[in-house]
Write a protein that holds these residues in place. Sequence first.
Motif, PDB file in Angstrom:
ATOM      1  N   GLN A   1       0.854  -1.202   0.000  1.00  0.00           N
ATOM      2  CA  GLN A   1       0.000   0.000   0.000  1.00  0.00           C
ATOM      3  C   GLN A   1       0.880   1.238   0.000  1.00  0.00           C
ATOM      4  O   GLN A   1       2.009   1.214   0.487  1.00  0.00           O
ATOM      5  N   VAL A   2       0.341   2.297  -0.558  1.00  0.00           N
ATOM      6  CA  VAL A   2       1.065   3.558  -0.669  1.00  0.00           C
ATOM      7  C   VAL A   2       0.339   4.635   0.131  1.00  0.00           C
ATOM      8  O   VAL A   2      -0.889   4.739   0.077  1.00  0.00           O
ATOM      9  N   ARG A  27       6.048   2.154  -0.317  1.00  0.00           N
ATOM     10  CA  ARG A  27       6.551   1.414  -1.472  1.00  0.00           C
ATOM     11  C   ARG A  27       7.948   1.913  -1.793  1.00  0.00           C
ATOM     12  O   ARG A  27       8.309   3.038  -1.477  1.00  0.00           O
ATOM     13  N   ILE A  30       7.459   4.724  -6.970  1.00  0.00           N
ATOM     14  CA  ILE A  30       6.231   4.837  -7.750  1.00  0.00           C
ATOM     15  C   ILE A  30       6.640   5.126  -9.176  1.00  0.00           C
ATOM     16  O   ILE A  30       7.196   6.183  -9.462  1.00  0.00           O
ATOM     17  N   ASN A  99      -0.358   7.343  -9.668  1.00  0.00           N
ATOM     18  CA  ASN A  99      -0.751   6.205 -10.493  1.00  0.00           C
ATOM     19  C   ASN A  99       0.292   5.111 -10.293  1.00  0.00           C
ATOM     20  O   ASN A  99       1.487   5.390 -10.220  1.00  0.00           O
ATOM     21  N   ASP A 100      -0.154   3.873 -10.226  1.00  0.00           N
ATOM     22  CA  ASP A 100       0.740   2.765  -9.914  1.00  0.00           C
ATOM     23  C   ASP A 100       1.598   2.339 -11.092  1.00  0.00           C
ATOM     24  O   ASP A 100       2.437   1.464 -10.945  1.00  0.00           O
ATOM     25  N   TYR A 113      -5.811   7.594 -11.272  1.00  0.00           N
ATOM     26  CA  TYR A 113      -4.926   7.467 -10.128  1.00  0.00           C
ATOM     27  C   TYR A 113      -5.383   6.393  -9.146  1.00  0.00           C
ATOM     28  O   TYR A 113      -6.582   6.167  -8.955  1.00  0.00           O
ATOM     29  N   ASP A 114      -4.384   5.762  -8.536  1.00  0.00           N
ATOM     30  CA  ASP A 114      -4.658   4.675  -7.604  1.00  0.00           C
ATOM     31  C   ASP A 114      -4.611   5.107  -6.146  1.00  0.00           C
ATOM     32  O   ASP A 114      -5.238   4.486  -5.289  1.00  0.00           O
ATOM     33  N   TYR A 115      -3.832   6.140  -5.857  1.00  0.00           N
ATOM     34  CA  TYR A 115      -3.631   6.556  -4.471  1.00  0.00           C
ATOM     35  C   TYR A 115      -3.828   8.063  -4.349  1.00  0.00           C
ATOM     36  O   TYR A 115      -3.461   8.824  -5.257  1.00  0.00           O
TER      37      TYR A 115
END
Length: 126
Positions: A1-2, A27, A30, A99-100, A113-115
């Motif tokens: 997880q970020v 992480r 990124i 974004n991952d 975006y993921d986070y």
Amino acid sequence: QVQLVESGGGLVQAGGSLRLSCAASGRTFIRGTMGWFRQAPGKEREFVAAIRWSGGSPYYADSVKGRFTISRDNAQNTVVLQMNSLKDDDTAVYSCAANDGLKFGAPQSPTYYDYWGQGTQVTVSS
């Protein structure tokens, strides 16, 4: 997880400058795009700026071109938004997004975006 944590918000007079930072943790790196969005009271969230992991020309909203500059330090997993010549209309909560690197789409879209960070308040007074 970020986890993304923003800093640098505050109160500034119109015409002044602020520097927002966003630090990613959890992480090693990124590899995707990192960006900034903002949301003013009663308004929808809007895109501000984004920059890819590989570099290249950053993306900016028309409303901030020439005044804001986005940059990133991949080794430190940070992204910075330098905001100059601030206006009343720039008042908003500014959020960092990442974004991952696995999702395709437009950096201007929140769904890319993921986070997301919690946001930092920027208030410009005239």
